[in-house]
Scaffold this active site. Structure first.
Site, short mmCIF file in Angstrom:
data_model
loop_
_atom_site.label_atom_id
_atom_site.label_comp_id
_atom_site.label_asym_id
_atom_site.label_seq_id
_atom_site.Cartn_x
_atom_site.Cartn_y
_atom_site.Cartn_z
N HIS A 254 -6.18 7.46 12.47
CA HIS A 254 -5.67 6.10 12.37
C HIS A 254 -4.20 6.04 11.98
O HIS A 254 -3.72 5.00 11.55
CB HIS A 254 -6.52 5.28 11.39
N ARG B 79 0.84 -1.21 0.00
CA ARG B 79 0.00 0.00 0.00
C ARG B 79 0.88 1.27 0.00
O ARG B 79 0.53 2.26 -0.62
CB ARG B 79 -0.93 -0.03 1.20
N THR C 138 -17.61 7.72 4.92
CA THR C 138 -17.30 6.73 5.97
C THR C 138 -18.53 5.90 6.26
O THR C 138 -19.67 6.41 6.28
CB THR C 138 -16.76 7.39 7.26
P1 OAD Z 1 -15.33 1.78 4.88
O1 OAD Z 1 -14.69 1.00 3.80
O2 OAD Z 1 -15.95 1.07 6.02
O3 OAD Z 1 -16.47 2.69 4.25
C1 OAD Z 1 -16.24 3.43 3.10
C2 OAD Z 1 -17.50 4.22 2.81
O4 OAD Z 1 -17.24 5.06 1.70
C3 OAD Z 1 -18.74 3.40 2.47
O5 OAD Z 1 -19.83 3.84 3.26
C4 OAD Z 1 -18.98 3.71 0.98
O6 OAD Z 1 -20.37 3.74 0.64
C5 OAD Z 1 -18.39 5.09 0.88
N1 OAD Z 1 -17.94 5.50 -0.44
C6 OAD Z 1 -17.42 4.77 -1.44
N2 OAD Z 1 -17.09 5.54 -2.49
C7 OAD Z 1 -17.42 6.81 -2.15
C8 OAD Z 1 -17.33 8.07 -2.78
N3 OAD Z 1 -16.82 8.20 -4.01
N4 OAD Z 1 -17.76 9.17 -2.11
C9 OAD Z 1 -18.27 9.07 -0.87
N5 OAD Z 1 -18.38 7.91 -0.21
C10 OAD Z 1 -17.97 6.79 -0.84
O7 OAD Z 1 -14.25 2.85 5.35
P2 OAD Z 1 -14.19 3.72 6.66
O8 OAD Z 1 -15.53 4.17 7.10
O9 OAD Z 1 -13.13 4.73 6.43
O10 OAD Z 1 -9.50 1.31 10.15
O11 OAD Z 1 -13.64 2.69 7.71
C11 OAD Z 1 -13.01 3.16 8.84
C12 OAD Z 1 -11.85 2.30 9.19
O12 OAD Z 1 -12.11 0.93 8.98
C13 OAD Z 1 -10.59 2.50 8.39
O13 OAD Z 1 -9.89 3.65 8.72
C14 OAD Z 1 -9.84 1.28 8.76
C15 OAD Z 1 -10.92 0.29 8.49
O14 OAD Z 1 -10.79 -0.88 9.06
C16 OAD Z 1 -8.31 0.89 10.56
O15 OAD Z 1 -7.41 0.59 9.81
C17 OAD Z 1 -8.18 0.85 12.06
#
Ligand code: OAD
Length: 258
Positions: free
Chosen positions: A117, A68, A193
Site C-alpha cells: 500500500h 500520521r 490483518t
Molecule cells: P484492519 O484495521 O482492517 O485490521 C487490523 C487487524 O489487526 C484486526 O483483525 C485486529 O483484530 C488485528 N489486531 C489488532 N491488534 C493486534 C495485535 N496486537 N496483534 C495481532 N493482530 C492485531 O487493518 P488491515 O487488515 O491492515 O488500506 O487493513 C488493510 C488495509 O485497510 C490498510 O492497509 C488500509 C486500510 O484501509 C489502505 O490504506 C488502502
C-alpha cells in the site's frame, strides 16, 4: 499446543512468507483501521483515502496524512517487526508483504519487503508521476500544499481505495510463491490483518495452492480464519517475541548438524 505447532513448523520450514496488516504495528501504538464504526481516526474513508476525496479537498487529505507522518518518529518497532527482520537472515527464502504504510519494518531491518500500500514517507506527483521522499516542509500543509517542480500537486505515495496495486509487487509475490517446493515445507504467516481489503488479495488461497501451511496470528477471528491451518489468538508482537528464541535455537542447531 498451538504454540508448539508453530515452533515445529517454523523449525521445519526453509521458506517463510509473512502477510502483515495494521495489527503488526498495533503494539507500537499505531491504531488499526477498523473497529470504529467505519471511521478512520474520525474521518470517513471516502474523504481521506480515495482520489475523489483528494480532488474534493486536498488540504483535508494532506492534513490527515501529515499528522500520521509527523507521528512516526514517536513510535518504535515492536518484537513482531524485529522478529520478521531476523527471520529474513535465518531462512534461505523469506519475504515480508505488508499493507502498512509506516516505516517500522524498514527500521527493524527488513529488506526483503513488499509495501503493497505504499509508504507514508514518500510523495507522488499527480502530474508527472515522480516519486520522492517526503521533506519536512511538506508536513505543514496549512502553510502551502506540497507541489512538484513541474507545478502539479504532490500526493502521499499510498494506495487509496479503488486504485491498482503496483504490478511489480504482485509479480514479486507470485515468483516467491511459484519458487516454493514441497521439500521446503513453506509457511505463510498471516499477521494482524482483518482481510477486509479484497479478502487479503487472495494471498491465502494462492499460498495454499503452492503448498504453504497457513498460520494466522490475531487476537480476533477474521474473514481469513477459515483458511488457516493454525490460528493463534494472541497479539503478534508478544507471541513472536516469546516463540522466536526457541525457533532460532533449533534452527542454529539444525544448521550445525548439517
Ligand atoms: P484492519 O484495521 O482492517 O485490521 C487490523 C487487524 O489487526 C484486526 O483483525 C485486529 O483484530 C488485528 N489486531 C489488532 N491488534 C493486534 C495485535 N496486537 N496483534 C495481532 N493482530 C492485531 O487493518 P488491515 O487488515 O491492515 O488500506 O487493513 C488493510 C488495509 O485497510 C490498510 O492497509 C488500509 C486500510 O484501509 C489502505 O490504506 C488502502
Amino acid at each position: 499446543m498451538e504454540r508448539q505447532r508453530l515452533v515445529e513448523w517454523l523449525t521445519e520450514t526453509r521458506r517463510v512468507l509473512a502477510f502483515c496488516g495494521a495489527g503488526v504495528s498495533a503494539e507500537s501504538g499505531i491504531p488499526t483501521f477498523r473497529g470504529s464504526g467505519g471511521l478512520w481516526e474520525g474521518h470517513d474513508l471516502e474523504q481521506v483515502a480515495t482520489r475523489e476525496g483528494f480532488a474534493a479537498d486536498p488540504a483535508l487529505v494532506w492534513r490527515f496524512y501529515a499528522a500520521r507522518m509527523r507521528r512516526l518518529p514517536d513510535v518504535r518497532p515492536n518484537p513482531a517487526h524485529l522478529v520478521l527482520a531476523e527471520m529474513e537472515r535465518a531462512y534461505p527464502a523469506c519475504l515480508t508483504v505488508t499493507q502498512n504504510v509506516d516505516d517500522l519494518h524498514e527500521r527493524a531491518g527488513s529488506r526483503a519487503l513488499v509495501k503493497m500500500h505504499g509508504s507514508l514517507l514518500q510523495t507522488r506527483c499527480t502530474g508527472c508521476g515522480s516519486v520522492r521522499a517526503v521533506v519536512p516542509g511538506e508536513l505543514n500543509p496549512d502553510a502551502a500544499l506540497p507541489r512538484c517542480d513541474c507545478g502539479a500537486l504532490l500526493r502521499p505515495n499510498v494506495v487509496w481505495f479503488g486504485e491498482w496495486l503496483d504490478p511489480s509487487h504482485l509479480r514479486r509475490i507470485d515468483r516467491f510463491l511459484r519458487d516454493a517446493t514441497r521439500a521446503e515445507r513453506p509457511v505463510l504467516l498471516v499477521l494482524g490483518t482483518s482481510g477486509a481489503v479484497s479478502g487479503g488479495y487472495g494471498m491465502l488461497e494462492r499460498s495454499i495452492a503452492h503448498g504453504f501451511r497457513v498460520v494466522e496470528v490475531n487476537p480476533e477471528e477474521t474473514l481469513l480464519t477459515g483458511l488457516a491451518d493454525l490460528s493463534l489468538r494472541e497479539p503478534v508482537g508478544a507471541l513472536l517475541g516469546e516463540v522466536w528464541p526457541a525457533v532460532r535455537d533449533r534452527l542454529q542447531s539444525r544448521d550445525e548438524q548439517s
